[in-house]
Design a protein around this motif. Structure first.
Motif, short mmCIF file in Angstrom:
data_model
loop_
_atom_site.label_atom_id
_atom_site.label_comp_id
_atom_site.label_asym_id
_atom_site.label_seq_id
_atom_site.Cartn_x
_atom_site.Cartn_y
_atom_site.Cartn_z
N MET A 60 -9.85 -15.33 -25.36
CA MET A 60 -8.95 -15.66 -24.25
C MET A 60 -8.63 -14.35 -23.53
O MET A 60 -8.94 -13.27 -24.03
CB MET A 60 -7.65 -16.27 -24.77
CG MET A 60 -7.80 -17.42 -25.74
SD MET A 60 -6.17 -18.00 -26.29
CE MET A 60 -6.61 -18.83 -27.81
N GLY A 62 -5.24 -12.55 -21.64
CA GLY A 62 -3.84 -12.64 -21.22
C GLY A 62 -3.06 -11.43 -21.69
O GLY A 62 -3.62 -10.52 -22.31
N VAL A 79 -5.82 -8.02 -16.58
CA VAL A 79 -6.06 -9.42 -16.98
C VAL A 79 -6.78 -10.16 -15.86
O VAL A 79 -7.79 -10.84 -16.10
CB VAL A 79 -4.73 -10.12 -17.33
CG1 VAL A 79 -4.92 -11.63 -17.44
CG2 VAL A 79 -4.15 -9.56 -18.62
N GLU A 80 -6.27 -10.02 -14.65
CA GLU A 80 -6.89 -10.73 -13.52
C GLU A 80 -8.31 -10.23 -13.25
O GLU A 80 -9.21 -11.02 -12.95
CB GLU A 80 -6.03 -10.59 -12.26
CG GLU A 80 -6.61 -11.35 -11.08
CD GLU A 80 -5.60 -11.68 -10.01
OE1 GLU A 80 -5.86 -12.64 -9.25
OE2 GLU A 80 -4.57 -11.00 -9.91
N LEU A 83 -10.55 -11.87 -15.82
CA LEU A 83 -10.73 -13.30 -15.54
C LEU A 83 -11.69 -13.53 -14.39
O LEU A 83 -12.37 -14.56 -14.33
CB LEU A 83 -9.37 -13.95 -15.24
CG LEU A 83 -8.44 -14.15 -16.44
CD1 LEU A 83 -7.05 -14.55 -15.98
CD2 LEU A 83 -9.01 -15.19 -17.41
N VAL A 91 -6.19 -18.68 -20.73
CA VAL A 91 -5.30 -17.57 -20.40
C VAL A 91 -4.29 -17.46 -21.54
O VAL A 91 -3.60 -18.42 -21.87
CB VAL A 91 -4.56 -17.82 -19.06
CG1 VAL A 91 -3.50 -16.75 -18.82
CG2 VAL A 91 -5.57 -17.84 -17.91
N CYS A 94 0.27 -15.60 -23.84
CA CYS A 94 1.34 -15.17 -22.95
C CYS A 94 2.58 -16.03 -23.22
O CYS A 94 2.53 -16.97 -24.00
CB CYS A 94 0.91 -15.28 -21.49
SG CYS A 94 0.37 -16.92 -20.98
N GLN A 115 0.74 -15.43 -14.93
CA GLN A 115 -0.36 -15.94 -15.75
C GLN A 115 -0.52 -17.45 -15.63
O GLN A 115 -1.63 -17.97 -15.72
CB GLN A 115 -0.17 -15.49 -17.20
CG GLN A 115 -0.40 -13.98 -17.33
CD GLN A 115 -0.15 -13.45 -18.72
OE1 GLN A 115 -1.05 -13.35 -19.54
NE2 GLN A 115 1.10 -13.08 -18.99
N LEU A 118 -2.61 -17.75 -12.64
CA LEU A 118 -4.01 -17.42 -12.95
C LEU A 118 -4.70 -18.58 -13.68
O LEU A 118 -5.87 -18.88 -13.43
CB LEU A 118 -4.06 -16.16 -13.81
CG LEU A 118 -3.70 -14.85 -13.10
CD1 LEU A 118 -3.61 -13.70 -14.11
CD2 LEU A 118 -4.72 -14.52 -12.01
N ALA A 119 -3.98 -19.24 -14.58
CA ALA A 119 -4.55 -20.39 -15.27
C ALA A 119 -4.93 -21.49 -14.28
O ALA A 119 -5.99 -22.11 -14.40
CB ALA A 119 -3.56 -20.93 -16.30
N TYR A 122 -8.07 -20.27 -12.11
CA TYR A 122 -9.35 -20.29 -12.80
C TYR A 122 -9.59 -21.58 -13.59
O TYR A 122 -10.56 -21.70 -14.33
CB TYR A 122 -9.47 -19.07 -13.72
CG TYR A 122 -9.60 -17.79 -12.93
CD1 TYR A 122 -10.80 -17.44 -12.32
CD2 TYR A 122 -8.50 -16.95 -12.73
CE1 TYR A 122 -10.92 -16.28 -11.57
CE2 TYR A 122 -8.60 -15.79 -11.96
CZ TYR A 122 -9.82 -15.46 -11.39
OH TYR A 122 -9.94 -14.32 -10.63
N ILE A 126 -3.66 -22.68 -20.86
CA ILE A 126 -2.80 -21.52 -21.10
C ILE A 126 -2.19 -21.64 -22.50
O ILE A 126 -1.80 -22.73 -22.92
CB ILE A 126 -1.73 -21.39 -20.00
CG1 ILE A 126 -0.98 -20.07 -20.11
CG2 ILE A 126 -0.76 -22.57 -20.00
CD1 ILE A 126 -0.19 -19.73 -18.84
#
Length: 254
Positions: A60, A62, A79-80, A83, A91, A94, A115, A118-119, A122, A126
């Motif tokens: 993963m 995160g 992290v980004e 990803l 993700v 976190c 985050q 971001l989940a 993408y 999470i």
């Protein structure tokens, strides 16, 4: 087959026998081991572990809440970046941790919100850390839930009411070694939930189940957790294995 949905098998605690620990787990029917990231210091060894065991160990990406401080943005950029350049199972790990330090709660909340975004971006599940912070974490996740968010409340050790709230927002509960602890509290909760709402985890090298409590945890102990869940839920071990494995694989293949 069993799935360990949360294992720090890349940890320094496995430096001397990581390959052996993975082989032992596979020998006991653990077919997949999902590895949550911590911060920039854990990425290389986590990805090396995946490279050596690509069929079993899946990473993963995160930022763990205990690695959040006033400079957390720098970690989140990394992290980004990761990803955006390769695939990950989820993700995570976190969330919010108020056990060790409450000083960075606003930063932890902001890092979690980033985050979550971001989940969604993408289209990944999470994986949430909620130590002494179920309500604070739940508030952020529930507010962000638009039907597209899926994931796990890792190391769930809450109440029946909190379990119902997790189900309400279509998340799963990660059940680990705490289920085997005499005063862990899950004996009061698991009889009132459904297998469809659970995944199994070790969180190794932490939280080893009885009779190994206090020692290094490892994925080979996952069957002990499955056995205890089966006892508490009045199910067979095969049922627990089949349903929790399906839940994990369905989630991580979103």
């Amino acid at each position: 087959m069993l799935v360990d949905s949360h294992a720090h098998i890349y940890s320094e605690k496995f430096k001397e026998d990581r390959d052996g620990a993975i082989a032992r787990a596979v020998g006991e029917g653990v077919g997949k081991i999902y590895m949550p990231n911590i911060d920039h210091t854990s990425i290389d060894v986590m990805l090396e572990t995946e490279a050596k065991h690509p069929e079993v160990c899946l990473p993963m990406m995160g930022l763990h809440p205990t690695s959040v401080d006033k400079n957390f943005e720098k970690e989140l950029y990394l992290v980004e970046e990761w990803l955006g350049k390769r695939s990950f199972a989820a993700v995570g790990e976190c969330g919010i941790d108020l056990y060790w330090d409450k000083n960075f709660l606003p930063e932890q909340q902001e890092a979690l919100k980033v985050q979550v975004a971001l989940a969604k971006k993408y289209k990944l599940p999470i994986v949430l850390h909620t130590r002494d912070s179920f309500d604070e974490t739940y508030e952020i996740i529930a507010a962000a839930q638009d039907g597209s968010l899926r994931g796990i409340f890792h190391c769930f050790s809450g109440s029946v009411e909190q379990a119902a709230k997790v189900k309400e927002i279509n998340f799963l509960m990660g059940i680990g070694g705490v289920a085997t602890f005499k005063n862990g509290g899950l004996d009061l909760v698991l009889p009132h939930v459904q297998l469809e709402d659970l995944v199994l985890e070790t969180d190794c090298p932490y939280l080893a189940p009885v009779p190994h409590r206090g020692k290094r945890n490892e994925p080979v102990y996952l069957p002990l957790i499955a056995r205890r869940v089966a006892e508490l839920m009045n199910k067979t071990e095969d049922e627990v294995a089949a349903v929790t494995t399906k839940n994990a694989l369905d989630l991580f293949k979103l």
